[in-house]
Design an enzyme around this catalytic site. Structure first.
Site, mmCIF file in Angstrom:
data_model
loop_
_atom_site.group_PDB
_atom_site.id
_atom_site.type_symbol
_atom_site.label_atom_id
_atom_site.label_comp_id
_atom_site.label_asym_id
_atom_site.label_seq_id
_atom_site.Cartn_x
_atom_site.Cartn_y
_atom_site.Cartn_z
ATOM 1 N N ARG A 59 0.812 -1.104 -0.054
ATOM 2 C CA ARG A 59 0.024 0.146 -0.052
ATOM 3 C C ARG A 59 0.835 1.167 -0.036
ATOM 4 N NH1 ARG A 59 -4.225 -0.233 4.483
ATOM 5 N NH2 ARG A 59 -4.759 1.779 3.644
ATOM 6 N N ASP A 94 -2.976 7.274 3.738
ATOM 7 C CA ASP A 94 -2.251 7.943 2.698
ATOM 8 C C ASP A 94 -1.714 9.262 2.860
ATOM 9 O OD1 ASP A 94 -4.260 9.939 1.623
ATOM 10 O OD2 ASP A 94 -5.465 8.330 1.144
ATOM 11 N N HIS A 109 -5.743 7.422 12.182
ATOM 12 C CA HIS A 109 -5.549 6.198 12.028
ATOM 13 C C HIS A 109 -4.066 5.725 11.625
ATOM 14 C CE1 HIS A 109 -10.212 5.005 11.393
ATOM 15 N NE2 HIS A 109 -9.822 5.192 12.942
ATOM 16 N N THR A 176 -16.789 9.000 4.126
ATOM 17 C CA THR A 176 -16.503 7.921 5.002
ATOM 18 C C THR A 176 -18.047 7.073 5.106
ATOM 19 O OG1 THR A 176 -15.728 7.309 7.138
ATOM 20 C CG2 THR A 176 -16.755 9.413 6.999
ATOM 21 N N SER A 177 -17.836 5.935 5.437
ATOM 22 C CA SER A 177 -19.026 4.964 5.361
ATOM 23 C C SER A 177 -19.803 5.170 6.803
ATOM 24 C CB SER A 177 -18.546 3.429 4.988
ATOM 25 O OG SER A 177 -17.858 3.064 6.161
HETATM 26 P P1 OAD Z 1 -15.224 2.966 3.721
HETATM 27 O O1 OAD Z 1 -14.724 1.832 2.639
HETATM 28 O O2 OAD Z 1 -15.852 2.480 4.800
HETATM 29 O O3 OAD Z 1 -16.105 3.921 2.923
HETATM 30 C C1 OAD Z 1 -15.969 4.806 1.927
HETATM 31 C C2 OAD Z 1 -17.063 5.761 1.804
HETATM 32 O O4 OAD Z 1 -16.549 6.511 0.597
HETATM 33 C C3 OAD Z 1 -18.388 5.031 1.297
HETATM 34 O O5 OAD Z 1 -19.217 5.441 1.760
HETATM 35 C C4 OAD Z 1 -18.449 5.202 -0.128
HETATM 36 O O6 OAD Z 1 -19.832 5.433 -0.649
HETATM 37 C C5 OAD Z 1 -17.722 6.797 -0.322
HETATM 38 N N1 OAD Z 1 -16.921 7.158 -1.623
HETATM 39 C C6 OAD Z 1 -16.846 6.008 -2.536
HETATM 40 N N2 OAD Z 1 -16.184 7.138 -3.483
HETATM 41 C C7 OAD Z 1 -16.570 8.291 -3.271
HETATM 42 C C8 OAD Z 1 -16.140 9.445 -4.251
HETATM 43 N N3 OAD Z 1 -15.836 9.356 -5.254
HETATM 44 N N4 OAD Z 1 -16.584 10.377 -3.587
HETATM 45 C C9 OAD Z 1 -17.296 10.590 -2.199
HETATM 46 N N5 OAD Z 1 -17.499 9.584 -1.568
HETATM 47 C C10 OAD Z 1 -16.724 8.270 -2.123
HETATM 48 O O7 OAD Z 1 -13.697 3.934 4.155
HETATM 49 P P2 OAD Z 1 -13.725 4.480 5.502
HETATM 50 O O8 OAD Z 1 -15.271 5.203 6.061
HETATM 51 O O9 OAD Z 1 -12.550 5.710 5.487
HETATM 52 O O10 OAD Z 1 -9.807 1.863 9.427
HETATM 53 O O11 OAD Z 1 -13.439 3.378 6.530
HETATM 54 C C11 OAD Z 1 -12.994 4.031 7.870
HETATM 55 C C12 OAD Z 1 -12.006 3.020 8.524
HETATM 56 O O12 OAD Z 1 -12.705 1.565 8.248
HETATM 57 C C13 OAD Z 1 -10.703 3.156 7.663
HETATM 58 O O13 OAD Z 1 -9.878 4.399 8.152
HETATM 59 C C14 OAD Z 1 -10.074 1.814 7.861
HETATM 60 C C15 OAD Z 1 -11.138 0.780 7.730
HETATM 61 O O14 OAD Z 1 -10.961 -0.167 8.425
HETATM 62 C C16 OAD Z 1 -8.585 1.034 9.800
HETATM 63 O O15 OAD Z 1 -7.989 0.314 9.387
HETATM 64 C C17 OAD Z 1 -8.550 1.213 11.287
#
Ligand code: OAD
Length: 236
Positions: A59, A94, A109, A176-177
């Site tokens: 990564r 990143d 994180h 973020t989800s």
């Molecule tokens: P997720 O993969 O859970 O969610 C990403 C979100 O971004 C989703 O709701 C998508 O719909 C949205 N998305 C995708 N493409 C997009 C775009 N072009 N514009 C706007 N939104 C978009 O990722 P995170 O919420 O970041 O933690 O995940 C949270 C944490 O879970 C991460 O930091 C990581 C993971 O496990 C650890 O590793 C501790």
């Protein structure tokens, strides 16, 4: 937006999606390609350090092939031009916020470009691989691990984040989800303290209902548009 003095922005994997970095929970995302228990827990690391070090080496190396997008750049512009206070908190490991021009980024994180020594517990900037077990630049022990917060570990700088959330006028969640705590709870904490809350996400997230306003679409469009609104309202 007239009285906007303090903003907290939280970003997640979605803001880097248009740069070509896989999100976690999308179809074909990182957590479909790898088991969380194997690559994102202390137990997984103890069981198979080679697998975990290799995963993060891969990564980290992938960062060289991607570029920040308009959403990262817009947040850098906000930091440079907003006359109030901005705290940018990211769950991302990143470095695209920094490369997009943001100067103050709180990586709750951790970061791919940092290594954590399990012997002396110091963090060191890190650009190379870890799977070849290099020595810690501080204590010389061959005990470096990715400086990434795994499940079951405490995210960084929570006191500072909660202090900013308690005082902010606006909390904005981008890409973020809303599936992972404590970050998923920030919207309710901000709301409880009287802040307006805005979600900018490709689609409704798990936490969408908690926001006072939601806008859905790609971050590369929504974020520059929102930043423009904030900066215009501050000028007028
Ligand atoms: P997720 O993969 O859970 O969610 C990403 C979100 O971004 C989703 O709701 C998508 O719909 C949205 N998305 C995708 N493409 C997009 C775009 N072009 N514009 C706007 N939104 C978009 O990722 P995170 O919420 O970041 O933690 O995940 C949270 C944490 O879970 C991460 O930091 C990581 C993971 O496990 C650890 O590793 C501790």
């Amino acid at each position: 937006m007239d009285d906007l003095r303090k903003i907290v922005v939280l970003t997640g994997a979605g803001i880097s999606a248009e740069s070509g970095i896989d999100t976690f929970r999308s179809a074909g995302g990182l957590w479909e390609q790898h088991r969380v228990e194997d690559v994102a827990t202390p137990e997984g690391f103890a069981r198979d350090p080679d697998l975990v070090l290799g995963f993060y080496d891969m990564r980290r190396a992938a960062l060289a092939k991607v570029q920040p997008n308009d959403a990262h750049r817009a947040l850098a512009k906000l930091e440079a031009e907003f006359s109030g206070e901005l705290l940018l908190v990211t769950q991302n490991v990143d470095d695209l916020h920094e490369r997009g021009g943001s100067r103050q980024v709180l990586h709750m994180h951790g970061e791919l470009k940092s290594a954590l020594c399990t012997s002396c517990e110091m963090r060191s900037p890190w650009d190379a691989t870890l799977s070849d077990r290099p020595n810690c630049p501080i204590c010389q022990a061959p005990s470096l691990r990715p400086d990434v917060v795994w499940f079951g570990e405490m995210p960084y700088q929570m006191e500072r984040i909660y202090a900013a959330i308690r005082e902010c006028d606006l909390f904005v969640s981008i890409g973020t989800s809303g599936a992972v705590y404590p970050a998923a709870g920030f919207v309710r904490d901000a709301k409880d303290c009287g802040a307006a809350t805005l979600e900018l996400n490709l689609e409704p997230s798990e936490g969408s209902a908690s926001f006072t306003e939601t806008r859905h679409g790609p971050a590369g469009q929504l974020v520059p548009q929102w930043v423009g609104e904030v900066l215009d309202s501050a000028i007028s």
